[in-house]
Design an enzyme around this catalytic site. Structure first.
Site, PDB file in Angstrom:
ATOM      1  N   ASP A   1     -10.073  -1.893  16.619  1.00 29.54           N
ATOM      2  CA  ASP A   1      -9.560  -3.129  16.160  1.00 29.54           C
ATOM      3  C   ASP A   1      -8.830  -4.031  17.404  1.00 29.54           C
ATOM      4  O   ASP A   1      -8.884  -5.256  17.142  1.00 29.54           O
ATOM      5  CB  ASP A   1      -7.986  -2.761  15.256  1.00 29.54           C
ATOM      6  CG  ASP A   1      -8.459  -2.235  14.021  1.00 29.54           C
ATOM      7  OD1 ASP A   1      -9.475  -2.134  13.682  1.00 29.54           O
ATOM      8  OD2 ASP A   1      -7.525  -1.765  13.295  1.00 29.54           O
TER       9      ASP A   1
ATOM     10  N   ARG B   1       0.735  -1.302  -0.044  1.00 30.03           N
ATOM     11  CA  ARG B   1      -0.009  -0.161   0.122  1.00 30.03           C
ATOM     12  C   ARG B   1       0.908   1.477   0.041  1.00 30.03           C
ATOM     13  O   ARG B   1       1.891   1.135   0.668  1.00 30.03           O
ATOM     14  CB  ARG B   1      -0.829   0.024   1.344  1.00 30.03           C
ATOM     15  CG  ARG B   1      -1.604  -1.018   1.455  1.00 30.03           C
ATOM     16  CD  ARG B   1      -2.739  -0.910   2.791  1.00 30.03           C
ATOM     17  NE  ARG B   1      -3.675   0.257   2.347  1.00 30.03           N
ATOM     18  CZ  ARG B   1      -4.817  -0.089   2.597  1.00 30.03           C
ATOM     19  NH1 ARG B   1      -5.449  -1.152   3.185  1.00 30.03           N
ATOM     20  NH2 ARG B   1      -5.712   1.092   2.438  1.00 30.03           N
TER      21      ARG B   1
HETATM   22  C1  LIG Z   1      -0.217   3.696  11.615  1.00 26.59           C
HETATM   23  C2  LIG Z   1      -1.815   3.299  11.199  1.00 26.59           C
HETATM   24  C3  LIG Z   1      -1.676   3.505   9.807  1.00 26.59           C
HETATM   25  C4  LIG Z   1      -3.136   3.116   9.094  1.00 26.59           C
HETATM   26  N1  LIG Z   1      -3.267   3.115   7.958  1.00 26.59           N
HETATM   27  C5  LIG Z   1      -4.573   2.674   7.373  1.00 26.59           C
HETATM   28  C6  LIG Z   1      -4.906   2.756   6.044  1.00 26.59           C
HETATM   29  O1  LIG Z   1      -3.988   3.453   5.164  1.00 26.59           O
HETATM   30  N2  LIG Z   1      -6.007   2.253   5.628  1.00 26.59           N
HETATM   31  C7  LIG Z   1      -6.749   1.515   6.378  1.00 26.59           C
HETATM   32  O2  LIG Z   1      -7.827   1.017   6.070  1.00 26.59           O
HETATM   33  N3  LIG Z   1      -6.441   1.376   7.705  1.00 26.59           N
HETATM   34  C8  LIG Z   1      -5.236   1.909   8.217  1.00 26.59           C
HETATM   35  N4  LIG Z   1      -4.898   1.747   9.660  1.00 26.59           N
HETATM   36  C9  LIG Z   1      -5.881   0.829  10.366  1.00 26.59           C
HETATM   37  C10 LIG Z   1      -7.172   1.775  10.750  1.00 26.59           C
HETATM   38  O3  LIG Z   1      -6.740   2.940  11.206  1.00 26.59           O
HETATM   39  C11 LIG Z   1      -7.947   0.892  11.608  1.00 26.59           C
HETATM   40  O4  LIG Z   1      -8.498  -0.405  11.718  1.00 26.59           O
HETATM   41  C12 LIG Z   1      -9.132   1.557  12.230  1.00 26.59           C
HETATM   42  O5  LIG Z   1      -9.010   2.965  12.249  1.00 26.59           O
HETATM   43  C13 LIG Z   1      -9.571   1.245  13.652  1.00 26.59           C
HETATM   44  O6  LIG Z   1      -8.842   2.054  14.584  1.00 26.59           O
HETATM   45  P1  LIG Z   1      -8.301   1.690  15.866  1.00 26.59           P
HETATM   46  O7  LIG Z   1      -8.181   2.891  16.889  1.00 26.59           O
HETATM   47  O8  LIG Z   1      -9.105   0.519  16.700  1.00 26.59           O
HETATM   48  O9  LIG Z   1      -6.817   0.918  15.704  1.00 26.59           O
HETATM   49  P2  LIG Z   1      -5.597   1.601  15.050  1.00 26.59           P
HETATM   50  O10 LIG Z   1      -5.826   2.865  14.302  1.00 26.59           O
HETATM   51  O11 LIG Z   1      -4.696   0.549  14.637  1.00 26.59           O
HETATM   52  O12 LIG Z   1      -5.223   2.309  16.708  1.00 26.59           O
HETATM   53  C14 LIG Z   1      -4.330   1.707  17.665  1.00 26.59           C
HETATM   54  C15 LIG Z   1      -3.237   2.782  18.260  1.00 26.59           C
HETATM   55  O13 LIG Z   1      -2.947   1.822  19.497  1.00 26.59           O
HETATM   56  C16 LIG Z   1      -1.563   2.263  19.613  1.00 26.59           C
HETATM   57  N5  LIG Z   1      -1.131   0.965  20.496  1.00 26.59           N
HETATM   58  C17 LIG Z   1      -1.036  -0.365  19.930  1.00 26.59           C
HETATM   59  N6  LIG Z   1      -0.560  -1.095  21.139  1.00 26.59           N
HETATM   60  C18 LIG Z   1      -0.524  -0.158  22.208  1.00 26.59           C
HETATM   61  C19 LIG Z   1      -0.127  -0.273  23.630  1.00 26.59           C
HETATM   62  N7  LIG Z   1       0.076  -1.451  24.165  1.00 26.59           N
HETATM   63  N8  LIG Z   1      -0.213   0.591  24.231  1.00 26.59           N
HETATM   64  C20 LIG Z   1      -0.505   1.989  23.965  1.00 26.59           C
HETATM   65  N9  LIG Z   1      -0.925   2.213  22.666  1.00 26.59           N
HETATM   66  C21 LIG Z   1      -0.963   1.059  21.724  1.00 26.59           C
HETATM   67  C22 LIG Z   1      -1.085   1.981  18.278  1.00 26.59           C
HETATM   68  O14 LIG Z   1       0.210   2.869  18.302  1.00 26.59           O
HETATM   69  C23 LIG Z   1      -2.155   2.889  17.500  1.00 26.59           C
HETATM   70  O15 LIG Z   1      -1.927   4.235  17.595  1.00 26.59           O
HETATM   71  C24 LIG Z   1      -3.772   1.984  10.137  1.00 26.59           C
HETATM   72  C25 LIG Z   1      -3.383   1.941  11.398  1.00 26.59           C
HETATM   73  C26 LIG Z   1      -2.356   2.444  12.137  1.00 26.59           C
HETATM   74  C27 LIG Z   1      -1.863   2.464  13.405  1.00 26.59           C
END
Ligand SMILES: Cc1cc2nc3c(=O)[nH]c(=O)nc-3n(C[C@H](O)[C@H](O)[C@H](O)COP(=O)(O)OP(=O)(O)OC[C@H]3O[C@@H](n4cnc5c(N)ncnc54)[C@H](O)[C@@H]3O)c2cc1C
Length: 464
Positions: free
Chosen positions: A316, A197
């Site tokens: 996630d 990607r």
């Molecule tokens: C850097 C990045 C880029 C992405 N790019 C895309 C994309 O281009 N297209 C797409 O479809 N989806 C992408 N995703 C996934 C998408 O953003 C997520 O699937 C969706 O937005 C759900 O968000 P979330 O907050 O549950 O998870 P995420 O967006 O994955 O965020 C999880 C956060 O928790 C933090 N984290 C993890 N473990 C720990 C811990 N032990 N302690 C503290 N913090 C922790 C991570 O660093 C991250 O910032 C990306 C995710 C990330 C992290």
């Protein structure tokens, strides 16, 4: 039409309503889309919020994702976010091509992918870094900030004391009424696929005249996303929205693992009939901007709450989606709206476990159906498109039930009945899933096997 940089957007007047402080403390580990939106929503319903993030600063990696109307709806309570969301959204059309570049379907509105195109709400496509940036800006406006370099390594709770807590790397422990896990790795298995990607300035791609000719803007100034489907590929590319995606690879699930574009060319050279235009686009990718990301999947996990319900997974961390579902960010935002509404309805510290358990009950079946949707879309889009076959059959079909859902209102309408079900076993049936669906637990393996045998699965029924 290109979108403005989030930093340049002039903010709409802010008329933001917050519930009176409720004395509830909430700790959130993970500052992704789910963690940030949950922080905002919990703040809005009156909680004190702290956010820990393991990375050292705001992460700007990632390319783009889809945000459905059910998530955009949450911005009704956030005037400035609503305004900025419109300003940064791409105004794209979509067409469908074979892996040899031959067009199977002319450019259409994204709403053509829905079961009721004439009445479908808009499906938003966003740059992830920009979307992330507007959530961050909003956080700053309400006086919250992310504490970086804080990795959660464990969680705990004390039922008697009525608190949950997090243990950070190197030992510090923090307690709160509610502890939210929005970024802890959960067990996963490889789907056997990986995707390349990237997102990079369109001007670099336009330097190749053949690429520029193929992806020139339409007369109305709009860009066209080409969705390439076939045995090896599920790809997108578009002018002013360059994003190339192909199957292969063996790399870990990480948005930070970079590879050289030559690795992609090596792979495309093995695809019979692969188009030259595909390679030309790949050659325009900056050498440090390509991510090789292993696709992991996880069977649905029904239990998002800890035994005393003071520690809760969301986004996630609770439910992983394949990109073929287009639902990861949307469901993380729906979680945020639902959980905050449940906290507000529950009302006090003692009732937090009720709030989190009800939230889990209201959300799990819906999310699980959407996970199944992603699994099946993946196998559909990556099988070879035949000449003459209706290309729309290869594409995601987005049902009304997915788009027309308001998780906050759903929580208000169903909270007490759901709680009675949990406490007394009285009947409760979710209505935020496909019409008439009687939910049955499923696994990815079982789902694919049953489909292969032509047997009924969770995906049968009215998914419109
Ligand atoms: C850097 C990045 C880029 C992405 N790019 C895309 C994309 O281009 N297209 C797409 O479809 N989806 C992408 N995703 C996934 C998408 O953003 C997520 O699937 C969706 O937005 C759900 O968000 P979330 O907050 O549950 O998870 P995420 O967006 O994955 O965020 C999880 C956060 O928790 C933090 N984290 C993890 N473990 C720990 C811990 N032990 N302690 C503290 N913090 C922790 C991570 O660093 C991250 O910032 C990306 C995710 C990330 C992290």
């Amino acid at each position: 039409m290109s979108s403005p940089n989030p930093a340049d957007i002039v903010a709409a007047p802010q008329v933001l309503k917050r519930s009176p402080p409720n004395g509830l403390s909430v700790l959130i580990s993970g500052a992704g889309v789910g963690g940030l939106m949950t922080a905002l929503e919990c703040w809005r319903v009156g909680c004190d919020v702290r956010i820990f993030e393991r990375s050292q600063g705001i992460v700007t990696t990632g390319d783009s994702f889809t945000i459905g109307a059910s998530a955009i709806d949450a911005f009704k309570n956030w005037p400035e976010l609503r305004h900025k969301n419109e300003a940064i959204a791409y105004h794209l059309m979509v067409s469908c091509c074979k892996h040899n570049g031959k067009q199977l379907m002319p450019p259409m509105e994204f709403s053509a992918l829905t079961s009721d195109p004439a009445n479908a709400p808009r499906i938003y496509r966003h740059s992830r870094p920009w979307f992330h940036a507007i959530l961050h800006d909003q956080l700053g406006k309400v006086g919250l900030s992310v504490e970086y370099g804080m990795e959660a390594v464990d969680f705990f709770e004390d039922e008697q004391a009525g608190c949950g807590g997090v243990v950070l790397q190197n030992g510090p422990r923090h307690e709160a009424d509610l502890n939210l896990v929005a970024g802890m790795p959960v067990p996963a298995v490889s789907s056997g696929d990986a995707i390349f990607r990237t997102a990079y300035p369109v001007e670099l791609a336009l330097k190749d005249p053949v690429v520029a000719d193929r992806f020139q803007l339409r007369g109305d100034g709009r860009s066209v996303v080409e969705l390439w489907v076939g045995a090896f590929t599920l790809g997108y590319s578009a002018i002013r929205y360059p994003d190339v995606t192909q199957d292969t690879g063996t790399i870990e699930e990480s948005w930070a693992h970079r590879v050289h574009p030559d690795e992609v060319l090596k792979f495309t050279s093995t695809i019979p009939g692969w188009s030259d235009i595909g390679d030309r686009v790949i050659k325009t990718i900056p050498h440090d901007q390509l991510v090789d990301w292993k696709l992991m999947w996880r069977d649905p996990q029904p239990q998002w709450t800890s035994p005393a319900a003071r520690v809760v997974q969301l986004g996630d961390a609770a439910h992983t989606f394949l990109p073929s579902s287009g639902k990861g960010a949307t469901q993380a935002i729906e979680d945020a709206a639902s959980l905050a509404a449940c906290i507000l309805i529950a009302g006090d510290r003692q009732s937090v476990p009720n709030a989190t358990r009800v939230h889990n009950l209201l959300r799990f079946e819906r999310v699980s159906c959407l996970q199944a949707f992603g699994v099946v879309n993946r196998s559909k889009a990556s099988t070879k498109a035949k000449d003459g076959e209706d290309p729309k059959k290869k594409l995601v079909r987005v049902g009304k039930w997915m788009l027309e859902h308001d998780p906050e209102r759903y929580a208000w309408e169903n909270y007490h009945q759901a709680l009675a079900h949990l406490e007394h076993g009285t009947p409760f049936q979710n209505t935020n899933t496909p019409k008439g669906l009687v939910y049955k637990p499923w696994t990815i393996e079982g789902l694919l096997e049953a489909q292969g045998r032509g047997e009924a699965t969770i995906l049968d029924g009215d998914w419109n």
